[in-house]
Motif scaffolding. Structure first.
Motif, short mmCIF file in Angstrom:
data_model
loop_
_atom_site.label_atom_id
_atom_site.label_comp_id
_atom_site.label_asym_id
_atom_site.label_seq_id
_atom_site.Cartn_x
_atom_site.Cartn_y
_atom_site.Cartn_z
N GLY A 163 0.69 -1.45 -0.16
CA GLY A 163 0.24 -0.04 0.21
C GLY A 163 0.78 1.36 0.06
N ASN A 164 2.08 1.21 -0.25
CA ASN A 164 2.99 2.34 -0.16
C ASN A 164 4.36 2.34 -0.61
N ALA A 165 4.46 2.86 -1.92
CA ALA A 165 5.65 2.57 -2.95
C ALA A 165 6.75 3.32 -2.46
N ASN A 166 6.86 4.23 -1.17
CA ASN A 166 8.28 5.13 -1.07
C ASN A 166 9.35 4.33 -0.94
N PHE A 167 9.40 3.21 -0.35
CA PHE A 167 10.59 2.11 -0.28
C PHE A 167 10.84 1.46 -1.62
N ALA A 168 9.79 1.32 -2.22
CA ALA A 168 10.06 0.55 -3.76
C ALA A 168 10.79 1.63 -4.37
N TRP A 169 10.49 2.83 -4.48
CA TRP A 169 11.42 3.84 -5.11
C TRP A 169 12.56 3.93 -4.76
N PHE A 170 12.74 4.24 -3.45
CA PHE A 170 14.39 4.11 -2.95
C PHE A 170 14.98 3.10 -3.50
N GLN A 171 14.63 1.54 -3.43
CA GLN A 171 15.35 0.45 -3.92
C GLN A 171 15.34 0.43 -5.21
N HIS A 172 14.47 0.93 -6.09
CA HIS A 172 14.63 1.05 -7.54
C HIS A 172 15.68 1.77 -7.89
N ILE A 173 15.76 3.17 -6.94
CA ILE A 173 16.72 4.10 -7.61
C ILE A 173 18.30 3.37 -7.12
N LEU A 174 18.32 2.97 -6.02
CA LEU A 174 19.65 2.19 -5.49
C LEU A 174 20.02 1.13 -6.43
N TRP A 175 19.22 0.45 -6.95
CA TRP A 175 19.51 -0.70 -7.81
C TRP A 175 19.72 -0.35 -9.05
N LYS A 176 19.36 0.94 -9.84
CA LYS A 176 19.94 1.61 -11.23
C LYS A 176 21.02 2.37 -10.80
N MET A 177 21.59 2.71 -9.88
CA MET A 177 22.77 3.40 -9.59
C MET A 177 24.13 2.70 -9.76
N LYS A 178 25.14 3.48 -10.20
CA LYS A 178 26.47 2.80 -10.37
C LYS A 178 27.15 2.62 -9.11
N PRO A 179 28.00 1.57 -9.07
CA PRO A 179 28.63 1.67 -7.93
C PRO A 179 29.32 2.81 -7.10
N ASP A 180 29.66 3.89 -7.86
CA ASP A 180 29.98 5.12 -7.07
C ASP A 180 28.86 6.13 -7.14
N GLY A 181 27.57 5.88 -7.47
CA GLY A 181 26.62 6.76 -7.66
C GLY A 181 26.04 7.40 -6.61
N GLN A 182 25.34 8.61 -6.87
CA GLN A 182 24.64 9.45 -5.98
C GLN A 182 23.12 9.55 -6.64
N ALA A 183 22.04 9.98 -5.74
CA ALA A 183 20.99 10.19 -6.33
C ALA A 183 20.16 11.20 -5.08
#
Length: 182
Positions: free
Chosen positions: A25-45
């Motif tokens: 019922g809430n996508a907040n932590f889905a978004w965080f994990q999606h963003i982290l999954w897409k980041m390069k090893p030295d990425g920032q968001a």
């Protein structure tokens, strides 16, 4: 944020859920994990998120936040003033994530910078607040000096660099006001 209609039931076994399965019922932590999954090893968001994600005890969310803190991917938390967005009056928090805190400045491993910017900004209209160039520069200078270690100082009521140990003692809550003081 706070998207309750994200079809979460379809994604229970998703490869992106490194820190735990987000609530249906809430996508907040889905978004965080999606963003982290897409980041390069030295990425920032940077992510604009509802304040509730910083303290949520909702099933799944608290566990994911704790895992993110323990894995050291949360770098900076900035509380924003209310009325900054024309479509919603509630205040929000900027979350800055980093996969490698030893890049882009000094090694900031096991540290999170908290900034309480709720008192910044001026009312442009009766319902819309804007951050001035000076407000933005103040926050930018604070972040830059903290990242480099050159001239950074904790300022009561505004900013504090906290360790993972201190955050754990505070129940893994990521609300800047809890750390900077009032």
């Amino acid at each position: 944020f706070n998207d309750s209609d994200w079809n979460g039931e379809k994604y229970r076994e998703d490869v992106r859920w490194k820190y735990g399965v987000p609530p249906i019922g809430n996508a907040n932590f889905a978004w965080f994990q999606h963003i982290l999954w897409k980041m390069k090893p030295d990425g920032q968001a940077g992510v604009v998120m509802a304040n509730g994600a910083s303290t949520s005890k909702e099933s799944g969310e608290e566990e994911i936040r704790i895992q993110m803190i323990q894995d050291d991917v949360v770098e900076i938390m900035i509380s924003l003033p209310s009325n900054l967005f024309s479509n919603v009056t509630v205040p929000a928090t900027l979350w800055f994530l980093a996969k490698n805190k030893s890049k882009n400045g000094r090694n900031r491993k096991n540290e999170i910078l908290f900034i309480d910017a709720r008192n910044l900004g001026t009312m442009e209209t009766r319902v819309l607040k804007v951050l001035t160039d000076e407000d933005i520069q103040k926050v930018q200078d604070t972040v830059s000096s903290w990242r480099t270690g050159e001239g950074y100082e904790d300022i009561e009521g505004y900013c504090k660099s906290s360790t993972t140990e201190e955050i754990e003692k505070n129940g893994f809550v990521l609300t800047p006001g809890r750390y900077v003081g009032f």
